[in-house]
Design a protein around this motif. Structure first.
Motif, PDB file in Angstrom:
ATOM      1  N   LEU A  16       0.948  -1.286   0.044  1.00 46.64           N
ATOM      2  CA  LEU A  16      -0.078   0.011   0.011  1.00 46.64           C
ATOM      3  C   LEU A  16       1.033   1.288   0.162  1.00 46.64           C
ATOM      4  CD1 LEU A  16      -2.563  -1.188   2.704  1.00 46.64           C
ATOM      5  CD2 LEU A  16      -3.139  -0.859   0.266  1.00 46.64           C
ATOM      6  N   THR A  17       1.738   1.322   0.841  1.00 45.42           N
ATOM      7  CA  THR A  17       2.553   2.641   1.058  1.00 45.42           C
ATOM      8  C   THR A  17       3.706   2.661  -0.290  1.00 45.42           C
ATOM      9  OG1 THR A  17       4.299   1.358   2.391  1.00 45.42           O
ATOM     10  CG2 THR A  17       2.758   2.878   3.376  1.00 45.42           C
ATOM     11  N   GLY A  44       5.011   9.630   0.709  1.00 44.40           N
ATOM     12  CA  GLY A  44       5.093   9.876   2.212  1.00 44.40           C
ATOM     13  C   GLY A  44       3.769  10.712   2.840  1.00 44.40           C
ATOM     14  N   THR A  45       2.879  10.615   2.062  1.00 43.65           N
ATOM     15  CA  THR A  45       1.311  11.198   2.455  1.00 43.65           C
ATOM     16  C   THR A  45       0.482  10.087   2.936  1.00 43.65           C
ATOM     17  OG1 THR A  45       0.627  11.249   0.269  1.00 43.65           O
ATOM     18  CG2 THR A  45       1.870  13.296   1.066  1.00 43.65           C
ATOM     19  N   VAL A  54      -5.346   3.264   9.102  1.00 45.90           N
ATOM     20  CA  VAL A  54      -4.511   3.931   8.210  1.00 45.90           C
ATOM     21  C   VAL A  54      -4.548   5.595   8.127  1.00 45.90           C
ATOM     22  CG1 VAL A  54      -4.546   2.137   6.560  1.00 45.90           C
ATOM     23  CG2 VAL A  54      -6.322   3.836   6.141  1.00 45.90           C
ATOM     24  N   ALA A  55      -3.954   6.506   7.532  1.00 43.83           N
ATOM     25  CA  ALA A  55      -4.195   7.760   7.727  1.00 43.83           C
ATOM     26  C   ALA A  55      -3.343   8.520   6.449  1.00 43.83           C
ATOM     27  CB  ALA A  55      -3.593   8.270   8.998  1.00 43.83           C
ATOM     28  N   TYR A  56      -3.841   9.396   6.170  1.00 39.79           N
ATOM     29  CA  TYR A  56      -3.148  10.163   5.210  1.00 39.79           C
ATOM     30  C   TYR A  56      -3.316  11.713   5.198  1.00 39.79           C
ATOM     31  CZ  TYR A  56      -7.544  11.146   2.733  1.00 39.79           C
ATOM     32  OH  TYR A  56      -8.972  11.586   2.322  1.00 39.79           O
ATOM     33  N   LEU A  57      -2.369  12.418   4.557  1.00 39.69           N
ATOM     34  CA  LEU A  57      -2.113  13.779   4.856  1.00 39.69           C
ATOM     35  C   LEU A  57      -3.052  14.601   4.096  1.00 39.69           C
ATOM     36  CD1 LEU A  57      -0.154  15.510   6.686  1.00 39.69           C
ATOM     37  CD2 LEU A  57       1.158  15.528   4.617  1.00 39.69           C
ATOM     38  N   ASP A  58      -3.960  15.374   4.502  1.00 42.11           N
ATOM     39  CA  ASP A  58      -4.758  16.082   3.632  1.00 42.11           C
ATOM     40  C   ASP A  58      -4.315  17.633   3.584  1.00 42.11           C
ATOM     41  OD1 ASP A  58      -7.406  16.792   2.495  1.00 42.11           O
ATOM     42  OD2 ASP A  58      -7.751  17.991   4.430  1.00 42.11           O
ATOM     43  N   VAL A  59      -3.944  17.804   2.214  1.00 45.58           N
ATOM     44  CA  VAL A  59      -3.218  19.144   1.991  1.00 45.58           C
ATOM     45  C   VAL A  59      -4.307  19.995   1.232  1.00 45.58           C
ATOM     46  CG1 VAL A  59      -1.348  20.073   0.605  1.00 45.58           C
ATOM     47  CG2 VAL A  59      -1.123  18.030   1.727  1.00 45.58           C
ATOM     48  N   THR A  60      -4.155  21.309   1.395  1.00 51.65           N
ATOM     49  CA  THR A  60      -5.314  22.314   0.911  1.00 51.65           C
ATOM     50  C   THR A  60      -5.313  22.015  -0.453  1.00 51.65           C
ATOM     51  OG1 THR A  60      -4.735  23.923   2.587  1.00 51.65           O
ATOM     52  CG2 THR A  60      -5.782  24.961   0.754  1.00 51.65           C
ATOM     53  N   GLY A  61      -6.425  21.965  -0.936  1.00 51.72           N
ATOM     54  CA  GLY A  61      -6.993  21.843  -2.309  1.00 51.72           C
ATOM     55  C   GLY A  61      -8.147  22.741  -2.676  1.00 51.72           C
ATOM     56  N   SER A  62      -8.641  22.153  -3.971  1.00 45.37           N
ATOM     57  CA  SER A  62      -9.714  23.159  -4.473  1.00 45.37           C
ATOM     58  C   SER A  62     -11.084  22.822  -3.736  1.00 45.37           C
ATOM     59  CB  SER A  62      -9.870  22.938  -6.028  1.00 45.37           C
ATOM     60  OG  SER A  62     -10.112  21.467  -6.212  1.00 45.37           O
ATOM     61  N   PHE A 113       4.562  11.522   8.429  1.00 42.12           N
ATOM     62  CA  PHE A 113       4.261  11.895   6.794  1.00 42.12           C
ATOM     63  C   PHE A 113       5.707  12.897   6.494  1.00 42.12           C
ATOM     64  CE2 PHE A 113      -0.033  11.596   8.640  1.00 42.12           C
ATOM     65  CZ  PHE A 113      -0.539  10.527   7.785  1.00 42.12           C
ATOM     66  N   THR A 114       5.705  12.912   5.332  1.00 38.63           N
ATOM     67  CA  THR A 114       6.709  13.865   4.606  1.00 38.63           C
ATOM     68  C   THR A 114       6.079  15.144   4.808  1.00 38.63           C
ATOM     69  OG1 THR A 114       5.943  13.461   2.411  1.00 38.63           O
ATOM     70  CG2 THR A 114       7.903  12.144   3.120  1.00 38.63           C
ATOM     71  N   VAL A 115       7.045  16.217   5.022  1.00 32.91           N
ATOM     72  CA  VAL A 115       6.776  17.704   5.003  1.00 32.91           C
ATOM     73  C   VAL A 115       6.205  18.277   3.854  1.00 32.91           C
ATOM     74  CG1 VAL A 115       7.695  19.667   5.619  1.00 32.91           C
ATOM     75  CG2 VAL A 115       8.258  18.196   6.858  1.00 32.91           C
TER      76      VAL A 115
END
Length: 181
Positions: A16-17, A44-45, A54-62, A113-115
């Motif tokens: 998965l990763t 890395g997200t 599991v978890a994932y990084l949520d980055v600002t989007g539209s 997570f990665t930065v």
């Protein structure tokens, strides 16, 4: 063909990763509401926290559909697809939770997570069903590299610009459900 697993073992976690992309699916409770699917990527997200989380990084989007749907009902599915190697599709069905920067758990999760600039939350999924399917019809594709466009866009906005953007674009879903407040 397809199998259902008891959880995410180490071999599956590694697979998965290693995938450069996955798809997130959510929907509002209302039958006429818009179903949302959102591609996610960037190395890395995504992280496997344990065999059922599991978890994932949520980055600002539209948009803010995933956050709005999870806040309303928590239903989520993540789909991973092999584009090279042995054909395979894995789906993680579960209940998602939005962990915002002000939440004490955020500080424990973010080091996994990665930065990336523009992080607005971490999505944590309690996985209730892990299954695979053949993926025989999925084409072989070659991964070249992650795109840096979202990181550059978020970095260029800066913290004040991102806060303003979120107020304008991430406060409600397309169906009018509350998003980020």
């Amino acid at each position: 063909m397809g199998k259902v697993f008891d959880g995410i073992d180490q071999q599956l976690a590694t697979w998965l990763t290693a995938q450069p992309m996955f798809i997130v699916g959510t929907a509002p409770l209302e039958g006429d509401g818009l179903i949302n699917v959102s591609p996610k990527g960037m190395a890395g997200t995504f992280a496997v926290l344990d065999e059922h989380t599991v978890a994932y990084l949520d980055v600002t989007g539209s948009g803010v559909e995933t956050i709005a749907h999870l806040q309303q009902n928590g239903r989520i599915v993540l789909m991973f697809t092999a584009f090279d190697g042995r054909p395979n599709i894995v789906r993680l069905h579960g209940t998602g939770e939005v962990v915002l920067p002000g939440d004490p758990r955020f500080a424990d999760l973010i080091p996994r997570f990665t930065v990336h600039p523009g992080v607005r939350s971490v999505i944590v999924v309690a996985v209730h069903r892990v299954s695979d399917s053949c993926g025989y019809a999925v084409p072989r594709m070659t991964y070249v590299q992650d795109r840096d466009v979202l990181d550059l866009w978020n970095a260029n906005k800066g913290e004040d610009g991102l806060a303003e953007y979120r107020r304008k674009k991430n406060s409600a879903s397309l169906d009018g459900l509350p998003g980020l407040v």
